[in-house]
Design an enzyme around this catalytic site. Structure first.
Site, PDB file in Angstrom:
ATOM      1  N   LYS A  88      57.760 104.543  -8.015  1.00  9.43           N
ATOM      2  CA  LYS A  88      56.799 103.634  -8.666  1.00  9.43           C
ATOM      3  C   LYS A  88      56.592 102.386  -7.803  1.00  9.43           C
ATOM      4  O   LYS A  88      57.400 102.125  -6.888  1.00  9.43           O
ATOM      5  CB  LYS A  88      57.327 103.250 -10.049  1.00  9.43           C
ATOM      6  CG  LYS A  88      58.693 102.586 -10.022  1.00  9.43           C
ATOM      7  CD  LYS A  88      59.338 102.564 -11.399  1.00  9.43           C
ATOM      8  CE  LYS A  88      60.712 101.919 -11.327  1.00  9.43           C
ATOM      9  NZ  LYS A  88      61.453 102.035 -12.593  1.00  9.43           N
ATOM     10  N   TYR A 135      53.943  70.568   2.792  1.00 17.00           N
ATOM     11  CA  TYR A 135      53.383  70.051   1.536  1.00 17.00           C
ATOM     12  C   TYR A 135      54.415  69.259   0.752  1.00 17.00           C
ATOM     13  O   TYR A 135      55.567  69.689   0.605  1.00 17.00           O
ATOM     14  CB  TYR A 135      52.889  71.209   0.663  1.00 17.00           C
ATOM     15  CG  TYR A 135      51.616  71.838   1.161  1.00 17.00           C
ATOM     16  CD1 TYR A 135      50.433  71.087   1.254  1.00 17.00           C
ATOM     17  CD2 TYR A 135      51.580  73.170   1.540  1.00 17.00           C
ATOM     18  CE1 TYR A 135      49.253  71.666   1.712  1.00 17.00           C
ATOM     19  CE2 TYR A 135      50.402  73.753   1.995  1.00 17.00           C
ATOM     20  CZ  TYR A 135      49.254  72.995   2.076  1.00 17.00           C
ATOM     21  OH  TYR A 135      48.099  73.568   2.530  1.00 17.00           O
TER      22      TYR A 135
HETATM   23  C1  LIG Z   1      62.686 102.596 -12.206  1.00 21.64           C
HETATM   24  C2  LIG Z   1      63.399 103.665 -12.898  1.00 21.64           C
HETATM   25  C3  LIG Z   1      64.409 104.388 -12.252  1.00 21.64           C
HETATM   26  C4  LIG Z   1      64.936 104.011 -10.879  1.00 21.64           C
HETATM   27  O1  LIG Z   1      65.677 102.834 -11.011  1.00 21.64           O
HETATM   28  P1  LIG Z   1      66.554 102.282  -9.771  1.00 21.64           P
HETATM   29  O2  LIG Z   1      67.420 101.245 -10.385  1.00 21.64           O
HETATM   30  O3  LIG Z   1      65.580 101.697  -8.801  1.00 21.64           O
HETATM   31  O4  LIG Z   1      67.276 103.423  -9.220  1.00 21.64           O
HETATM   32  C5  LIG Z   1      64.969 105.450 -12.917  1.00 21.64           C
HETATM   33  N1  LIG Z   1      64.577 105.784 -14.158  1.00 21.64           N
HETATM   34  C6  LIG Z   1      63.618 105.101 -14.823  1.00 21.64           C
HETATM   35  C7  LIG Z   1      63.238 105.513 -16.197  1.00 21.64           C
HETATM   36  C8  LIG Z   1      63.004 104.019 -14.222  1.00 21.64           C
HETATM   37  O5  LIG Z   1      62.057 103.344 -14.880  1.00 21.64           O
END
Ligand SMILES: *Cc1c(COP(=O)(O)O)cnc(C)c1O
Length: 374
Positions: A34, A270
């Site tokens: 994702k 700044y």
């Molecule tokens: C994002 C996510 C993962 C992966 O999480 P990590 O901590 O990056 O390994 C796994 N399962 C679900 C449901 C997620 O939303």
């Protein structure tokens, strides 16, 4: 001279996935990609991992479509499921696997199932030039995260209703840990027990472990593990994981575009927020919050120049930041500046800024050039 550039090391990525497989040797791997594969660039990550993992997991249907349209023909799991009827229809036509975590989703699926049954005979769905298929459902149980998922006592009813739905090919169980990075807090054991009790009557496949679960909860690897951040050699908490054999995949770098002599008592940038106590040289680096490097970065946060750590001083601006090179320094315009990578771990930078690793990598903006090494 290179402006802000993320260099992605394909070798390290493949190394990390093999390491994950050796940590969870009896589990299939759903690689979570994702948010543009955690800012590492989804198409290259897919390209590197497609023949090494059993599925890809995403949080938005758009991400699933991108993966499928890139030519990947394998399993893609929607980790939060479809958000409305339109997304459900896409899920059915694209044959994505989907999580079901709520009654609203179940009802949409049931409604589609009824239509499918009655209209199928008339050729209605086909007439709309779309073909729908039964799909694999991952029923999400809330075992203690209390964010998404059905209550454990709702499992029998959901399971039975899913089984009765003609659009359901198979049912798996899924849940998520909330404190798996705290091995001694006692909470994860409770989540595991709740998960096991709720799923005991069924022979369905199970999944609960993301990165921390993979690293610390061997007994909870089950049929599928879902690694995200550790695939990139980045820790799911603040302690680096390089000592466990993981290799950082991304190096974020830029260049010095100016080196200036600077007198004691003069402010920089700044708001004149930082005033040098002594004569020094200030380096100007071509990276800022317009590239995703946080504006609220405190003074003293390190960057790496010519093998040594130097502190950021003054406010990070949109396109640039300033660093205190020191009066005796010999760094020059064009020299490479590393913001994080193998020799300056992102964990150290995130701790100095006061954010989590995940946030740093996912907030990089499209202006950052991405380069790939194999
Ligand atoms: C994002 C996510 C993962 C992966 O999480 P990590 O901590 O990056 O390994 C796994 N399962 C679900 C449901 C997620 O939303």
């Amino acid at each position: 001279m290179k402006p802000a550039t993320a260099t992605i090391n394909g070798n390290a990525l493949r190394h990390n996935i093999e390491l994950i497989k050796s940590l969870a040797p009896h589990s299939k791997v759903c690689a979570v990609v994702k948010a543009n594969a955690y800012g590492q660039g989804i198409s290259r990550v897919i390209h590197n991992l497609a023949d090494k993992v059993d599925a890809f997991g995403v949080a938005r249907i758009k991400e699933a479509l991108t993966i499928q349209e890139s030519g990947y023909g394998g399993k893609i799991l929607l980790l939060e499921g479809f958000f409305d009827r339109e997304e459900l229809l896409k899920t059915l036509s694209r044959r994505f696997d989907t999580v079901i975590h709520s009654l609203e989703q179940l009802e949409l699926l049931e409604e589609a199932g009824r239509e499918w049954q009655t209209e199928q005979a008339k050729g209605f769905w086909q007439r709309k030039a779309k073909i729908y298929f039964p799909i694999n459902i991952w029923l999400k149980i809330d075992t203690g995260m209390h964010r998404l998922g059905i209550h454990p006592e709702q499992v029998p009813e959901f399971y039975q209703r899913l089984q009765a739905c003609p659009l359901v090919e198979s049912i798996q169980f899924v849940s998520h840990f909330s404190r798996a990075d705290e091995p001694d807090c006692g909470y994860t054991e409770k989540q595991i027990a709740t998960f096991e009790t709720a799923t005991a009557p069924y022979s369905a496949q199970k999944s609960i472990s993301a990165s921390s679960g993979i690293l610390y909860w061997q007994q909870a690897h089950y049929d599928w593990v879902r690694p995200g951040v550790i695939m990139h050699g980045i820790s799911p908490h603040s302690r680096p994981i390089t000592d466990l054999g993981f290799k950082p995949v991304m190096t974020l770098s830029s260049s010095l575009i100016a080196v200036r002599t600077h007198k004691a008592g003069e402010p920089v940038g700044y708001g004149g927020a930082w005033v040098s106590e002594k004569d020094t040289k200030i380096g100007v680096v071509a990276i800022g919050y317009g590239d995703g490097y946080p504006r609220n970065t405190p003074e003293g946060t390190p960057v790496l120049i010519n093998g040594r750590k130097v502190p950021i001083v003054g406010r990070v601006s949109m396109d640039m930041m300033t660093v205190d090179l020191g009066a005796e320094s010999h760094d020059k315009v064009g020299d490479e500046v590393i913001l994080w990578g193998e020799d300056l771990l992102i964990e150290e930078v995130a701790a100095a800024i006061g954010v989590i690793n995940y946030e740093l990598i996912t907030k990089l903006t499209p202006r950052v050039i991405t380069e790939y090494q194999d």
